[in-house]
Design a protein around this motif. Structure first.
Motif, PDB file in Angstrom:
ATOM      1  N   VAL A   1     -26.155  -5.206 -18.756  1.00 34.74           N
ATOM      2  CA  VAL A   1     -26.005  -5.365 -17.307  1.00 34.74           C
ATOM      3  C   VAL A   1     -27.291  -4.871 -16.652  1.00 34.74           C
ATOM      4  O   VAL A   1     -27.659  -3.697 -16.816  1.00 34.74           O
ATOM      5  N   ASP A   2     -27.983  -5.743 -15.931  1.00 33.92           N
ATOM      6  CA  ASP A   2     -29.219  -5.333 -15.250  1.00 33.92           C
ATOM      7  C   ASP A   2     -30.195  -4.654 -16.219  1.00 33.92           C
ATOM      8  O   ASP A   2     -30.796  -3.619 -15.908  1.00 33.92           O
ATOM      9  N   ASP A   3     -30.324  -5.205 -17.416  1.00 35.52           N
ATOM     10  CA  ASP A   3     -31.208  -4.673 -18.463  1.00 35.52           C
ATOM     11  C   ASP A   3     -30.765  -3.309 -18.996  1.00 35.52           C
ATOM     12  O   ASP A   3     -31.517  -2.643 -19.701  1.00 35.52           O
ATOM     13  N   ILE A   4     -29.558  -2.882 -18.665  1.00 36.43           N
ATOM     14  CA  ILE A   4     -28.963  -1.650 -19.207  1.00 36.43           C
ATOM     15  C   ILE A   4     -27.992  -2.052 -20.305  1.00 36.43           C
ATOM     16  O   ILE A   4     -27.114  -2.898 -20.089  1.00 36.43           O
ATOM     17  N   LYS A   5     -28.133  -1.443 -21.500  1.00 30.79           N
ATOM     18  CA  LYS A   5     -27.244  -1.750 -22.616  1.00 30.79           C
ATOM     19  C   LYS A   5     -26.170  -0.682 -22.745  1.00 30.79           C
ATOM     20  O   LYS A   5     -26.478   0.514 -22.863  1.00 30.79           O
ATOM     21  N   ILE A   6     -24.914  -1.137 -22.735  1.00 33.43           N
ATOM     22  CA  ILE A   6     -23.758  -0.248 -22.809  1.00 33.43           C
ATOM     23  C   ILE A   6     -22.956  -0.608 -24.055  1.00 33.43           C
ATOM     24  O   ILE A   6     -22.581  -1.769 -24.243  1.00 33.43           O
ATOM     25  N   TYR A   7     -22.705   0.388 -24.881  1.00 31.45           N
ATOM     26  CA  TYR A   7     -21.864   0.192 -26.064  1.00 31.45           C
ATOM     27  C   TYR A   7     -20.460   0.676 -25.735  1.00 31.45           C
ATOM     28  O   TYR A   7     -20.216   1.870 -25.571  1.00 31.45           O
ATOM     29  N   ALA A   8     -19.548  -0.264 -25.602  1.00 33.18           N
ATOM     30  CA  ALA A   8     -18.133   0.025 -25.361  1.00 33.18           C
ATOM     31  C   ALA A   8     -17.448  -0.032 -26.721  1.00 33.18           C
ATOM     32  O   ALA A   8     -17.124  -1.109 -27.213  1.00 33.18           O
ATOM     33  N   SER A   9     -17.229   1.117 -27.333  1.00 39.81           N
ATOM     34  CA  SER A   9     -16.839   1.162 -28.746  1.00 39.81           C
ATOM     35  C   SER A   9     -15.421   0.684 -29.012  1.00 39.81           C
ATOM     36  O   SER A   9     -15.115   0.257 -30.120  1.00 39.81           O
ATOM     37  N   GLY A  10     -14.539   0.759 -27.997  1.00 37.94           N
ATOM     38  CA  GLY A  10     -13.123   0.553 -28.284  1.00 37.94           C
ATOM     39  C   GLY A  10     -12.617   1.680 -29.161  1.00 37.94           C
ATOM     40  O   GLY A  10     -13.231   2.752 -29.250  1.00 37.94           O
ATOM     41  N   ASP A  11     -11.500   1.458 -29.821  1.00 37.96           N
ATOM     42  CA  ASP A  11     -10.949   2.469 -30.734  1.00 37.96           C
ATOM     43  C   ASP A  11     -11.569   2.255 -32.113  1.00 37.96           C
ATOM     44  O   ASP A  11     -11.387   1.194 -32.722  1.00 37.96           O
ATOM     45  N   THR A  12     -12.279   3.256 -32.606  1.00 37.50           N
ATOM     46  CA  THR A  12     -12.986   3.090 -33.869  1.00 37.50           C
ATOM     47  C   THR A  12     -13.300   4.435 -34.487  1.00 37.50           C
ATOM     48  O   THR A  12     -13.176   5.485 -33.845  1.00 37.50           O
ATOM     49  N   SER A  13     -13.692   4.389 -35.722  1.00 38.93           N
ATOM     50  CA  SER A  13     -14.341   5.498 -36.393  1.00 38.93           C
ATOM     51  C   SER A  13     -15.727   4.999 -36.789  1.00 38.93           C
ATOM     52  O   SER A  13     -16.179   3.971 -36.289  1.00 38.93           O
ATOM     53  N   THR A  14     -16.410   5.699 -37.666  1.00 37.18           N
ATOM     54  CA  THR A  14     -17.759   5.294 -38.062  1.00 37.18           C
ATOM     55  C   THR A  14     -17.749   3.891 -38.668  1.00 37.18           C
ATOM     56  O   THR A  14     -16.883   3.573 -39.481  1.00 37.18           O
ATOM     57  N   THR A  15     -18.699   3.059 -38.262  1.00 34.01           N
ATOM     58  CA  THR A  15     -18.842   1.724 -38.843  1.00 34.01           C
ATOM     59  C   THR A  15     -20.264   1.550 -39.369  1.00 34.01           C
ATOM     60  O   THR A  15     -21.209   2.164 -38.852  1.00 34.01           O
ATOM     61  N   ASP A  16     -20.414   0.701 -40.364  1.00 28.22           N
ATOM     62  CA  ASP A  16     -21.752   0.391 -40.876  1.00 28.22           C
ATOM     63  C   ASP A  16     -22.621  -0.228 -39.789  1.00 28.22           C
ATOM     64  O   ASP A  16     -23.840  -0.052 -39.773  1.00 28.22           O
ATOM     65  N   TYR A  17     -21.999  -0.953 -38.878  1.00 27.44           N
ATOM     66  CA  TYR A  17     -22.728  -1.629 -37.802  1.00 27.44           C
ATOM     67  C   TYR A  17     -23.508  -0.640 -36.939  1.00 27.44           C
ATOM     68  O   TYR A  17     -24.584  -0.979 -36.413  1.00 27.44           O
ATOM     69  N   MET A  18     -22.974   0.575 -36.785  1.00 25.80           N
ATOM     70  CA  MET A  18     -23.675   1.580 -35.981  1.00 25.80           C
ATOM     71  C   MET A  18     -25.061   1.837 -36.554  1.00 25.80           C
ATOM     72  O   MET A  18     -26.052   1.882 -35.820  1.00 25.80           O
ATOM     73  N   LYS A  19     -25.132   2.022 -37.864  1.00 25.95           N
ATOM     74  CA  LYS A  19     -26.413   2.297 -38.519  1.00 25.95           C
ATOM     75  C   LYS A  19     -27.242   1.026 -38.666  1.00 25.95           C
ATOM     76  O   LYS A  19     -28.450   1.030 -38.412  1.00 25.95           O
ATOM     77  N   ASP A  20     -26.599  -0.059 -39.062  1.00 22.70           N
ATOM     78  CA  ASP A  20     -27.333  -1.277 -39.394  1.00 22.70           C
ATOM     79  C   ASP A  20     -27.887  -1.997 -38.173  1.00 22.70           C
ATOM     80  O   ASP A  20     -28.942  -2.629 -38.242  1.00 22.70           O
ATOM     81  N   VAL A  21     -27.169  -1.922 -37.055  1.00 22.11           N
ATOM     82  CA  VAL A  21     -27.566  -2.707 -35.873  1.00 22.11           C
ATOM     83  C   VAL A  21     -27.741  -1.839 -34.629  1.00 22.11           C
ATOM     84  O   VAL A  21     -28.800  -1.846 -33.994  1.00 22.11           O
TER      85      VAL A  21
END
Length: 197
Positions: free
Chosen positions: A106-126
């Motif tokens: 939004v307006d060049d601001i990146k927001i990570y809306a995680s939802g309900d989760t625990s650690t994912t590989d995507y956090m590290k990989d991407v």
């Protein structure tokens, strides 16, 4: 400048500089007075999907796992100039095939809306390479990761600001629990707090 309004639990509202209104996981608190252009639902548990709270503008787009996670592919859309990318979200209580998080630009601001989760590989990989400005992470330690695991995720993701959410079941917010989440760039928001993005 855009605004972010925390409603409590896992619910928050984003308003872009142009006035595009986005709700994430509507359920808790106040601040549902602005009609929605976009609604993001991370999964279909009742504390994340209360669309009845929201007045939808004509043409409002509601994204939920069944519409943006198809055959294991995490989709993306650009709506009113807002980029929305679905990303993995899962743990023992949340099926990987029925839950998503979102990266919202939004307006060049990146927001990570995680939802309900625990650690994912995507956090590290991407996500660690995405230069996230604001990351929202659950810390309840019952349905999701606890504050210690969330702190590890915050370190992996490396967002400028990390906001703890989704604390004690049935509560909008728990200051004592929020304070146990320790991370660089930690930002604690209480229900009805609004910040400028």
């Amino acid at each position: 400048m855009g605004k972010l309004f925390y409603q409590g639990h896992g619910s928050y509202r984003i308003v872009s500089d142009r006035g595009i209104v986005i709700y994430v996981d509507p359920f808790a608190g106040e601040g549902y007075d602005l009609p929605a252009d976009i609604v993001l639902i991370s999964h279909e548990h009742p504390d994340h999907n209360q669309l009845s709270l929201i007045q939808q503008k004509a043409g409002c787009v509601v994204l939920r796992p069944e519409t943006i996670l198809v055959d294991g592919i995490y989709g993306s859309q650009t709506i009113h100039g807002i980029s929305v990318q679905a990303v993995p979200a899962y743990n023992i209580g949340h099926d990987k095939n029925k839950c998503v998080g979102y990266v919202v630009t939004v307006d060049d601001i990146k927001i990570y809306a995680s939802g309900d989760t625990s650690t994912t590989d995507y956090m590290k990989d991407v996500l660690s390479h995405e230069k996230i400005d604001y990351a929202f992470l659950p810390i309840d330690g019952f349905y999701n990761m606890n504050p210690e695991e969330a702190a590890q995720c915050a370190k992996i993701i490396g967002a400028t600001h990390t906001i703890p959410i989704h604390m004690k079941p049935g509560a909008l917010f728990d200051r004592e629990l929020a304070e146990t989440f320790v991370a660089d760039g930690r930002l604690i928001l209480e229900p009805n707090d609004e910040i400028t993005l």
